[in-house]
Design a protein around this motif. Structure first.
Motif, mmCIF file in Angstrom:
data_model
loop_
_atom_site.group_PDB
_atom_site.id
_atom_site.type_symbol
_atom_site.label_atom_id
_atom_site.label_comp_id
_atom_site.label_asym_id
_atom_site.label_seq_id
_atom_site.Cartn_x
_atom_site.Cartn_y
_atom_site.Cartn_z
ATOM 1 N N SER A 76 -6.484 -0.070 -10.754
ATOM 2 C CA SER A 76 -5.371 -0.843 -10.147
ATOM 3 C C SER A 76 -5.390 -0.680 -8.629
ATOM 4 C CB SER A 76 -4.016 -0.349 -10.664
ATOM 5 O OG SER A 76 -3.874 -0.676 -12.007
ATOM 6 N N THR A 77 -5.676 0.542 -8.178
ATOM 7 C CA THR A 77 -5.705 0.818 -6.732
ATOM 8 C C THR A 77 -6.878 0.080 -6.083
ATOM 9 O OG1 THR A 77 -4.823 3.000 -7.259
ATOM 10 C CG2 THR A 77 -5.647 2.673 -5.020
ATOM 11 N N PHE A 80 -5.903 -3.468 -5.805
ATOM 12 C CA PHE A 80 -4.851 -3.612 -4.790
ATOM 13 C C PHE A 80 -5.455 -3.678 -3.391
ATOM 14 C CE2 PHE A 80 -1.500 -1.834 -2.003
ATOM 15 C CZ PHE A 80 -0.426 -2.628 -2.364
ATOM 16 N N ALA A 207 0.318 -0.892 3.577
ATOM 17 C CA ALA A 207 -0.010 -1.073 2.156
ATOM 18 C C ALA A 207 1.217 -1.443 1.308
ATOM 19 C CB ALA A 207 -0.689 0.186 1.617
ATOM 20 N N PRO A 208 2.393 -0.853 1.562
ATOM 21 C CA PRO A 208 3.540 -1.213 0.724
ATOM 22 C C PRO A 208 4.077 -2.625 0.986
ATOM 23 C CG PRO A 208 3.875 0.902 1.850
ATOM 24 C CD PRO A 208 2.709 0.240 2.486
ATOM 25 N N GLY A 226 1.700 6.872 -1.931
ATOM 26 C CA GLY A 226 2.359 6.182 -3.039
ATOM 27 C C GLY A 226 3.862 6.049 -2.859
ATOM 28 N N ALA A 229 5.440 3.018 -1.411
ATOM 29 C CA ALA A 229 5.037 1.762 -2.048
ATOM 30 C C ALA A 229 5.571 1.691 -3.480
ATOM 31 C CB ALA A 229 3.508 1.645 -2.039
ATOM 32 N N GLY A 231 5.931 3.914 -5.532
ATOM 33 C CA GLY A 231 5.290 4.871 -6.430
ATOM 34 C C GLY A 231 5.896 6.251 -6.257
ATOM 35 N N LEU A 288 1.594 5.525 -9.713
ATOM 36 C CA LEU A 288 1.137 4.728 -8.564
ATOM 37 C C LEU A 288 0.465 3.429 -9.035
ATOM 38 C CD1 LEU A 288 0.519 4.348 -5.511
ATOM 39 C CD2 LEU A 288 -1.626 5.565 -5.914
ATOM 40 N N LEU A 292 1.645 -0.279 -7.886
ATOM 41 C CA LEU A 292 0.805 -1.245 -7.154
ATOM 42 C C LEU A 292 0.686 -2.553 -7.935
ATOM 43 C CD1 LEU A 292 -1.982 1.105 -5.703
ATOM 44 C CD2 LEU A 292 0.202 0.419 -4.681
ATOM 45 N N ASP A 293 0.588 -2.441 -9.261
ATOM 46 C CA ASP A 293 0.565 -3.665 -10.091
ATOM 47 C C ASP A 293 1.894 -4.415 -9.965
ATOM 48 O OD1 ASP A 293 -1.973 -3.068 -10.924
ATOM 49 O OD2 ASP A 293 -1.386 -2.282 -12.896
ATOM 50 N N SER A 296 1.915 -6.203 -6.682
ATOM 51 C CA SER A 296 0.982 -7.336 -6.719
ATOM 52 C C SER A 296 1.542 -8.471 -7.563
ATOM 53 C CB SER A 296 -0.371 -6.914 -7.303
ATOM 54 O OG SER A 296 -0.940 -5.931 -6.492
#
Ligand code: PMP
Length: 422
Positions: A76-77, A80, A207-208, A226, A229, A231, A288, A292-293, A296
């Motif tokens: 996933s990372t 991302f 990133a977030p 994380g 974001a 996480g 995390l 991230l999923d 997204s």
């Protein structure tokens, strides 16, 4: 489907609570750490309840299930960040840990006494101190690129630094945690590559909030945490170009990172485990991956657009208030961060007053002392927006700042008048 922060808020249980004052909570401290949705909390709880075991080495059901979930989080990372391989994704304890890993491992292999490391003056301490520590170990030099008056950095000044200093590494923040300034990562990496410099991007504040494509950025290292974001805390990411990670010695030594250990020495294993010694943050990584999923699925572009609208409204309104100074560029050049100071009022008093109104902001130097010093400030107050904040919260924030300005600043002026003999 339209972007609806009211619907999104339903995913975040903590946002339903009130502040200590009894006022509804407006959480505008997201640059320090965000909140997390039920999806993340539930996934972590599920792991502990149903299948937790140590990863990688166990030949039993729970270990295999934990390993599969841990490695799915790595995938996933990778997705991302648009990295090309999961071998390039190293789980760390956070941004700070990731930069320290690079400073120790890459730094000890590739940086010597005559080398220069180039940073910007806008860096968080996490992207300064590890390089100072490296300088103490190997005797290299740290140089800084200054800010322009509009809180950006000029390409010409940057190019000039490359020409005069020939830095071996350019390590910079993609989005400032104080100013909010979004720096042009792709353009700067291109300049750095013209001079054969290695590039590290501190993406803790990008990133977030914005879609990242490390392949397009063409940076050698990209790091983020994380907990900013959606996480869990205790988990972060180091993306590294595979050829570089391969050429670097392991950082921490112990279980998991070895191929073979004898009484005489050891050989290290392949990527990414080579950089993940010991039991990793298993449940945190799983959380995390889900976070991230989640981001997204909502869409980073839509999140960025929403935050931009809130920032534009709050930033614009603050600039209209007498005695309030916004520290940062105009909203078109920044992310959802509004840092400011009020004439005659300490940043901590501002934050405390806002708390009585249920508004959570942060005050201080935000781990960016060199930046504050360069701006002639000791402290600022910072509001930072995220996907679950609303236009109503932005308005409440502005109203509360107006209140502080009119109450405290007047008091400060009266006190100053009394103190000055006429
Ligand atoms: N860099 C930036 C730009 C940050 O905002 C932060 C967190 N405030 C860090 C690095 C450090 O992150 P962490 O504390 O999660 O390691």
């Amino acid at each position: 489907m339209s972007f609806d922060p009211i619907e999104i808020r339903k995913d975040f249980p903590v946002l339903a609570r009130a502040a200590a004052s009894g006022e509804p909570l407006a959480f505008l401290d997201n640059a320090a750490s965000s909140q997390r949705p039920s999806q993340v909390i539930d996934a972590m709880s599920q792991c502990y309840r149903n299948y937790y075991a140590n990863v990688h080495r166990g030949i039993h059901t729970l270990s295999e299930e934990s390993t599969a979930a841990y490695e799915a989080a790595r995938e996933s990372t990778r997705r991302f960040l648009s990295a090309s391989s999961t071998r390039e994704i190293i789980f760390t304890a956070g941004t700070t840990a990731a930069i320290n890993l690079v400073a120790h491992s890459w730094g000890s292999e590739f940086i010597g006494q005559d080398d220069v490391i180039l940073l910007t003056i806008a860096e968080h301490h996490a992207n300064i101190v590890p390089w100072h520590q490296l300088a103490e170990r190997v005797g290299c030099r740290i140089e800084f690129v200054p800010l322009e008056d509009d809180f950006t950095i000029s390409d010409d000044v940057l190019r000039d630094k490359f020409q005069t200093l020939s830095p071996k590494l350019f390590s910079f923040v993609s989005s400032s945690n104080v100013l909010g300034t979004n720096f042009p990562v792709e353009r700067w990496t291109k300049i750095a590559k013209e001079f054969d410099a290695t590039v590290l991007v501190d993406a803790a504040q990008s990133a977030p909030h914005q879609a990242i494509d490390v392949t397009r950025w063409n940076a050698d290292f990209v790091v983020f945490s994380g907990h900013k974001a959606c996480g869990p805390s205790g988990i972060g990411v180091l993306y590294g170009r595979e050829s570089l990670l391969d050429a670097m010695p392991p950082f921490l030594g112990g279980g998991g990172m070895i191929d073979r250990v004898t009484t005489e020495g050891f050989t290290s294993t392949h990527l990414p485990e080579k950089f993940e010694a010991g039991t990793p943050p298993i449940v945190e990584a799983i959380g995390l991956g889900v976070a991230l999923d989640y981001l997204s699925d909502i869409g980073l572009d839509r999140i960025a657009e929403h935050e931009h609208k809130l920032c534009e409204a709050a930033d614009g309104a603050l600039r209209q208030i007498d005695g309030v100074e916004v520290i940062g560029p105009t909203p078109d050049k920044k992310s959802g961060i509004v840092s400011f100071s009020i004439d005659g009022v300490h940043a901590h008093d501002v934050a405390q007053w806002l708390d009585t109104r249920g508004i959570a902001v942060r005050a201080g130097h935000h781990c960016a002392m060199p930046l504050h010093e360069s701006l002639g400030k000791t402290a600022t107050t910072r509001a930072s927006f995220y996907l679950y904040n609303t236009a109503d919260e932005a308005e409440r924030f502005v109203t509360a700042v107006q209140e502080v300005q009119s109450k405290f600043a007047k008091r400060g002026r009266r006190r100053r008048r009394r103190e000055v003999p006429s």
